[in-house]
Design a protein around this motif. Structure first.
Motif, PDB file in Angstrom:
ATOM      1  N   GLU A   1      48.014  42.189  34.127  1.00  0.00           N
ATOM      2  CA  GLU A   1      46.986  41.445  34.492  1.00  0.00           C
ATOM      3  C   GLU A   1      45.604  42.055  33.640  1.00  0.00           C
ATOM      4  O   GLU A   1      45.013  42.902  33.637  1.00  0.00           O
TER       5      GLU A   1
ATOM      6  N   THR B   1      44.691  33.520  35.082  1.00  0.00           N
ATOM      7  CA  THR B   1      46.000  33.847  35.491  1.00  0.00           C
ATOM      8  C   THR B   1      46.736  32.435  36.011  1.00  0.00           C
ATOM      9  O   THR B   1      47.923  32.352  35.877  1.00  0.00           O
TER      10      THR B   1
ATOM     11  N   ASP C   1      49.179  41.497  42.801  1.00  0.00           N
ATOM     12  CA  ASP C   1      47.912  40.830  42.300  1.00  0.00           C
ATOM     13  C   ASP C   1      47.532  39.935  43.362  1.00  0.00           C
ATOM     14  O   ASP C   1      47.896  40.043  44.651  1.00  0.00           O
TER      15      ASP C   1
ATOM     16  N   HIS D   1      54.577  42.387  39.142  1.00  0.00           N
ATOM     17  CA  HIS D   1      53.210  41.825  38.589  1.00  0.00           C
ATOM     18  C   HIS D   1      51.996  42.651  39.077  1.00  0.00           C
ATOM     19  O   HIS D   1      51.561  42.930  40.138  1.00  0.00           O
TER      20      HIS D   1
ATOM     21  N   HIS E   1      42.182  44.016  36.241  1.00  0.00           N
ATOM     22  CA  HIS E   1      41.088  42.804  36.790  1.00  0.00           C
ATOM     23  C   HIS E   1      39.728  43.097  37.079  1.00  0.00           C
ATOM     24  O   HIS E   1      39.517  44.445  37.766  1.00  0.00           O
TER      25      HIS E   1
END
Length: 548
Positions: free
Chosen positions: A247, A286, A330, A386, A391
């Motif tokens: 991410e 995303t 996430d 994930h 982030h």
């Protein structure tokens, strides 16, 4: 004091025609700070023509805003409700756009709609509140001073027709009559992103586009890979792959890709590991990139609604006989994991979250040994993890204290106030922590090499800006997005047996990784190829490993 208060609090009764013009003026002057700042920075002001151009732009924008409000404001009761909503959205957007170079379009709106509570909390601060008070509350108070006179419905329609007609005449007269069309055409053709800064029209247009995509184009579900089958010799061991879905990790911050700081101290020591140098993402958010990279569709043809209404590569692998698992840390899998077993970290870990709400990515590996040991020895396994990854803007919350390698750090969500190197230190710590988590995953896989052919694939959904060219975070329109938001890491590791049984030559893969250009378009077919799945959906030309 009472006399002064009465004057301040005085209300003005206006016709619909006058009220719509007043609303337009208030929005043009109070809700387009970033738009005007950008325009004034782009116009050189070398001649009187430049000053006239900005004046004409003001007239055109007022006219366009009058047309917009004529179309969306009809009910006297709902007018203030709609206006306060638009003011709040516009003021918030102006704050983020002013500080982080954010642009409003359908993809950004999708990202906002699909943002979870944690991400919203991370963005809150006192300055944002001040922007909303000054940018929304004060203008709203001005709007409440306006009382709209009741009018017979047909007269109201006539007033709107007169306003729209007059606005169109003004626009035509200024652009064509005064011969400014060529200036506008040139300016907006060379600076198309500026249109996405106009408030509230960008919100309205983005929502119309979003609604059209998500509601007006409902599609029947499309099955893919019905013919999928696993083609591998009987004597081969079963396959175990862990796929780390990163991410917000950008290629430029990986020392495996030449970054000067050693952000990959552990992965750089792994044998059989390949880091691909030139890979770009499908999107800059995303909500777009995740469904796109698992989809058979390429970026050029990708459509989010279509992706949600057809099988993705995880579905095809499951149809081929793989036992698949998606672990989520996430803000959701963006519909990719709808048809496969899914676990959220918060559902199985006993660990306490960081900052009260966030789980570190290492907990994605918690209990995986037990999961693998509990499976039938005859099952082939694919596990997707994930990650929360890098982030922003609260990068400092993405790693534990013992992973705070680079100092000093930017321990605030107001990242634009931190010095560039301090901000980069904080972001680089997230990459170093990601390096550690992936390395743990590889070490876990090594423990099962006697039972399985093991492999690991890591790919990020998109990159991240850290102030380069004035951009922060991500989500910029793809056509103007800086490479920091689109250039991503892609890392592969395989056991000796995994390489041998697929006739893969490590030196060949490493050479391709250095010289060739790849993208998210390659993920669907590379996974099918590596995992030995045969189906008509598979295109070997898009498999990164085909030539090796």
């Amino acid at each position: 004091m009472k006399i002064l208060w009465d004057k301040i609090n005085k209300k003005y009764e206006l016709s619909w025609l006058s009220a719509l013009i007043a609303f337009s003026g208030i929005f043009v002057f109070t809700q387009n700070i970033v738009f005007w700042r950008t325009v004034l920075n782009l116009v050189p002001f070398d001649s009187i023509q430049d000053y006239l151009f900005v004046g004409v732009m003001l007239i055109v924008l007022l006219s366009l805003m009058a047309i917009l409000f004529s179309l969306i404001l009809w009910s006297r009761r709902l007018t203030l409700v709609i206006l306060i909503m638009l003011l709040s959205l516009s003021a918030s957007f102006n704050y983020f756009s002013y500080h982080y170079q954010i642009y409003m379009d359908r993809d950004m709106l999708t990202n906002i709609i699909e943002t979870n509570t944690l991400e919203v909390v991370n963005l809150l601060n006192g300055e944002l509140l001040a922007w909303i008070i000054l940018g929304a509350v004060v203008p709203f108070w001005l709007l409440t001073r306006i009382q709209i006179k009741p009018v017979v419905w047909w007269k109201g329609i006539m007033q709107r027709l007169c306003l729209v007609t007059g606005a169109l005449v003004i626009i035509s007269g200024t652009l064509f009559g005064l011969n400014f069309y060529k200036d506008f055409a040139s300016f907006f053709r060379n600076n198309r992103q500026v249109v996405k800064l106009i408030m509230p029209s960008s919100f309205v247009a983005s929502y119309v586009s979003y609604a059209k995509k998500n509601y007006s184009q409902a599609q029947p579900f499309k099955e893919l890979g019905e013919d999928a089958e696993l083609v591998k010799p009987v004597e081969q061991k079963k396959t175990l792959m862990i796929m780390f879905l990163g991410e917000t990790a950008r290629r430029q911050s990986f020392s495996l890709n030449g970054y000067e700081k050693n952000t990959n101290p552990k992965l750089s020591l792994q044998e059989n590991l390949v880091s691909f140098q030139n890979v770009v993402s499908c999107g800059t958010a995303t909500a777009v990139s995740v469904p796109c990279l698992f989809s058979k569709m390429t970026r050029a043809e990708f459509d989010k609604v279509s992706a949600e209404n057809q099988d993705n590569v995880m579905d095809v692998l499951q149809k081929a006989g793989y036992k698949v698992l998606w672990r989520e840390n996430d803000n959701g899998c963006k519909e990719v994991c709808n048809r496969i077993p899914t676990q959220n970290v918060s559902d199985y870990t006993s660990a306490k979250p960081s900052a009260g709400v966030l789980y570190y990515d290492e907990y994605l590996l918690e209990g995986l040994d037990n999961y693998i040991l509990a499976q039938d020895p005859e099952d082939n396994l694919v596990i997707v993890l994930h990650m929360n990854g890098s982030h922003g803007p609260t990068y400092y919350q993405r790693y534990p204290n013992n992973a705070r390698v680079f100092t000093p750090t930017c321990d605030t969500n107001r990242i634009e106030t931190c010095e560039t190197e301090v901000l980069k230190n904080t972001y680089d710590n997230t990459i170093a922590y990601t390096d550690d988590v992936i390395n743990r995953g590889i070490e876990l896989l090594k423990r099962y090499q006697d039972q399985y052919e093991t492999s690991m694939l890591y790919v990020s959904d998109h990159g991240q800006s850290l102030g380069e060219k004035g951009f922060y975070l991500h989500g910029a329109p793809y056509m103007i997005a800086p490479e920091e938001q689109t250039s991503i890491p892609l890392i592969f590791w395989g056991s000796d047996e995994f390489y041998q049984n697929r006739n893969l030559t490590l030196s060949c893969v490493q050479k391709k990784a250095q010289q060739e250009n790849y993208s998210h378009d390659n993920i669907f077919h590379s996974l099918l190829g590596l995992l030995q799945v045969q189906t008509k959906e598979y295109n070997p030309k898009l498999n990164i490993f085909t030539e090796c």
